[in-house]
Design an enzyme around this catalytic site. Structure first.
Site, mmCIF file in Angstrom:
data_model
loop_
_atom_site.group_PDB
_atom_site.id
_atom_site.type_symbol
_atom_site.label_atom_id
_atom_site.label_comp_id
_atom_site.label_asym_id
_atom_site.label_seq_id
_atom_site.Cartn_x
_atom_site.Cartn_y
_atom_site.Cartn_z
ATOM 1 N N GLY A 79 0.838 -1.203 0.000
ATOM 2 C CA GLY A 79 0.000 0.000 0.000
ATOM 3 C C GLY A 79 0.872 1.251 0.000
ATOM 4 N N GLN A 81 1.282 3.664 1.896
ATOM 5 C CA GLN A 81 1.976 4.035 3.135
ATOM 6 C C GLN A 81 2.890 2.917 3.634
ATOM 7 O OE1 GLN A 81 2.582 6.816 4.517
ATOM 8 N NE2 GLN A 81 1.394 7.798 2.898
ATOM 9 N N SER A 82 3.318 2.051 2.727
ATOM 10 C CA SER A 82 4.138 0.912 3.138
ATOM 11 C C SER A 82 5.506 1.328 3.680
ATOM 12 C CB SER A 82 4.332 -0.025 1.950
ATOM 13 O OG SER A 82 5.336 -0.973 2.244
ATOM 14 N N ASN A 83 5.808 0.844 4.878
ATOM 15 C CA ASN A 83 7.149 1.014 5.445
ATOM 16 C C ASN A 83 8.145 0.132 4.705
ATOM 17 O OD1 ASN A 83 6.341 2.697 7.768
ATOM 18 N ND2 ASN A 83 5.199 0.864 8.346
#
Ligand SMILES: *Cc1c(COP(=O)(O)O)cnc(C)c1O
Length: 336
Positions: A79, A81-83
């Site tokens: 997604g 906002q993936s870290n």
């Protein structure tokens, strides 16, 4: 302790991206608020590479493997906002490689949080236009094929970095905590962490089995139903064990994953999760994140209240990172 398996693990090529061991800090005010005798935080958000977090541990092995194959571009996704995608983009930049980031859905109107960082790191950003998360896996392979046809050497990394080699990075995390505890001569009884794609918990459970450690490792799912997460964890732990010539050491009955803290969905802030973020910030000066650690800590609060956490020995919460999501306004930021 399975010494020869750890020797095999130490012999694998690894890029030292992180500043390890990460610290363990006491959280007495939070412990008091929860009603736990002692609470320690394992500070993997302070791992010191590319804004930190657990994903750096898996990437140390994946990047070295990519380099050994003379790869010139890392391809991964999740997604927006993936870290994991942000840390992968940092690893590529560090190694002088390119990165392609593939996200589900459509591009948001503005770049914030992890997406902005991934852009800063120079990754090529693509959106699938499809909200089906599994389409990201398909797109990762399709983009890798596309790059091969133009003479590039892509190294695809599955969504969330959840693959056998990445799992071994979390086996090393378990050994790291164990060594720190041996050094101070105190062992925790319970270790709690967030579960997304399951690679981290798989590594901690495999590491625990290899060490013969007697602590309990418990996960709080922030993404999928606990049963589904458990199957993935067992599968990943078995694949990772095979890389070390070990038999499967983690069975379904070894995997404790708590349900009920996802809220409205993965990446959607929940009231309980946001309360946990605020509580940790206001009474301990510690930042969790709304997607993973906040929800997992909400799980720890609720399980403690229900008397389901054994605190005769210290409880350790693994801070797996994720704070860039605090800087996102709108649907993936905090609710208040
Ligand atoms: C990815 C992630 C997790 C969960 O790790 P998995 O291996 O996907 O289960 C937990 N916390 C943060 C901050 C993460 O980015």
């Amino acid at each position: 302790m399975n010494a020869t398996a750890f020797e095999r693990l130490d012999a694998l090529p690894r890029d030292r991206l992180g500043l390890t061991p990460t610290p363990i800090t006491a959280a007495p005010e939070l412990a008091h608020a929860l009603g736990l005798r002692e609470l320690w935080i394992k500070r993997d958000e302070l791992i010191g590479f590319g804004f930190g977090g657990n994903k750096v541990r898996g990437l140390e092995l994946l990047l070295a493997h990519a380099r050994a194959q003379s790869a010139d571009v890392l391809v991964t996704g999740a997604g927006a906002q993936s870290n994991h995608v942000r840390a992968t983009a940092a690893a590529a930049a560090y190694a002088g490689m390119d990165a392609v980031a593939i996200y589900w859905g459509d591009a948001p109107l503005s770049m914030q949080g992890n997406l902005k960082l991934t852009h800063c790191l120079g990754a090529e950003i693509r959106f699938t236009g499809n909200l089906d998360r599994t389409q990201v896996d398909v797109a990762i392979e399709a983009v890798a094929d596309e790059l091969r046809t133009v003479g590039r050497r892509p190294y695809p990394i599955p969504r969330g970095g959840a693959c056998a080699l990445g799992v071994l990075g979390h086996v090393l995390a378990a050994r790291e905590l164990h060594r720190q505890c041996v050094a101070i001569d105190r062992m925790p009884g319970t270790i709690v962490q967030a579960v997304g794609s399951g690679g981290t918990l798989a590594g901690w459970l495999l590491g625990t089995a290899m060490l013969g450690a007697r602590w309990r490792v418990e996960g709080v799912s922030v993404s999928r139903p606990a049963d589904e997460a458990r199957d993935r964890v067992v599968q990943l732990a078995g694949e990772a064990a095979a890389l070390l010539d070990l038999p499967q050491m983690v069975s379904a009955s070894d995997v404790t994953i708590h349900d009920g803290f996802i809220g409205d969905g993965y990446g959607v802030p929940s009231l309980a999760g946001d309360d946990a973020v605020m509580k940790a910030a206001r009474i301990q000066g510690l930042f969790f994140d709304p997607t993973y650690t906040g929800k997992a800590f909400a799980g720890l609060c609720s399980l403690t209240k229900a008397g389901r956490i054994d605190d005769r020995a210290p409880v350790v919460f693994i801070h797996t990172g994720g704070e860039p999501a605090l800087f996102v306004n709108g649907s993936t930021g905090l609710t208040r």
